[in-house]
Design an enzyme around this catalytic site. Structure first.
Site: not given
Length: 249
Positions: A9, A11, A93, A95, A163, A169, A209
């Site tokens: 991904n 992003k 996701h 986000e 996730e 991250g 991560s």
């Protein structure tokens, strides 16, 4: 049986120059022993799809609208993704859920649109640190699975990515035992709802991560069929090492 999948991904990263990393990865992995997916920004999907052609790398988008067309400025539909050469789309996701207020109901409608257009939906679930500390992880993931996945799904049209929001991250990764608990739970929930044939065929990815240094250990966990990789998928050397770890798992 679930297929192994290494999914990248990108992003909101990447320009035309970034596609050279895909060329390098293809050169190093001309015939990977697992499925490989890259989801670039929408601006690169058509170019990437044409670049990889019918080779070993599949392409996809990072979101789609629930409608096939209409007055939705800035959005893209599942049909548009397919027209640009994509075969997958990431949905729900964290986000998107946070930045755009997407609910389970929204993700459900998008998933139905994606699978209806012939795309494979990569539906994301996961808890925040506060939810984990409160012991709410399995309840939260269970609710996301129930609410975000429509009825009538098949094992070939769905991928689920766990996730944990607090690991994306940050460099922090759940323990192997924590990953195993959630993945076993997801497999059981999918099997109970859709039956053993469908539930056993859905690829379950871990994301958060994932990097070359921890990939092999993560892929050794039962019911972890691959990874949804963020930053490490932008570099051929890093993503290639993760692919190596998965195909050797």
């Amino acid at each position: 049986m679930a297929q192994k999948l290494a999914a990248g991904n990108w992003k909101m990263n990447g320009t035309e120059a970034s596609l050279a990393e895909v060329d390098a990865m293809l050169e190093a992995h001309p015939a990977p022993g697992c499925n490989v997916l890259i989801c670039p920004p929408a601006t690169l999907l058509d170019r990437l799809s044409k670049r990889v052609g019918s080779g070993p790398i599949a392409t996809g988008a990072q979101d789609c609208h629930m409608n096939a067309s209409g007055a939705h400025t800035g959005d893209i539909s599942a049909e548009m993704i397919k027209d640009a050469g994509g075969t997958y789309v990431i949905l729900g996701h964290s986000e998107r859920r946070t930045d755009h207020g997407e609910t389970n109901e929204t993700v459900n409608a998008k998933t139905a649109a994606a699978t209806g257009a012939g795309l494979v939906a990569v539906v994301c679930v996961g808890e925040t640190l506060e939810q984990r500390d409160a012991g709410e992880t399995l309840d939260l993931v269970g609710a996301q699975l129930a609410g975000s996945i429509p009825d009538g799904i098949t094992g070939e049209s769905l991928v689920v990515a766990y996730e944990p929001v607090w690991a994306i991250g940050t460099g922090r990764v759940p323990t192997i035992e924590q990953i195993a608990e959630v993945h076993d739970f997801m497999r059981a929930k999918l099997t109970a709802r859709f039956g053993a044939d469908v539930g056993g065929a859905v690829s379950l990815l871990y994301g958060g991560s994932v990097k070359p240094s921890n990939a092999a250990e993560i892929f050794g966990v039962a019911n972890v069929d691959g990874a949804l990789v963020g930053g490490a998928s932008l570099k051929a050397a890093d993503f290639g090492a993760i692919i190596d770890a998965l195909q050797n798992a």
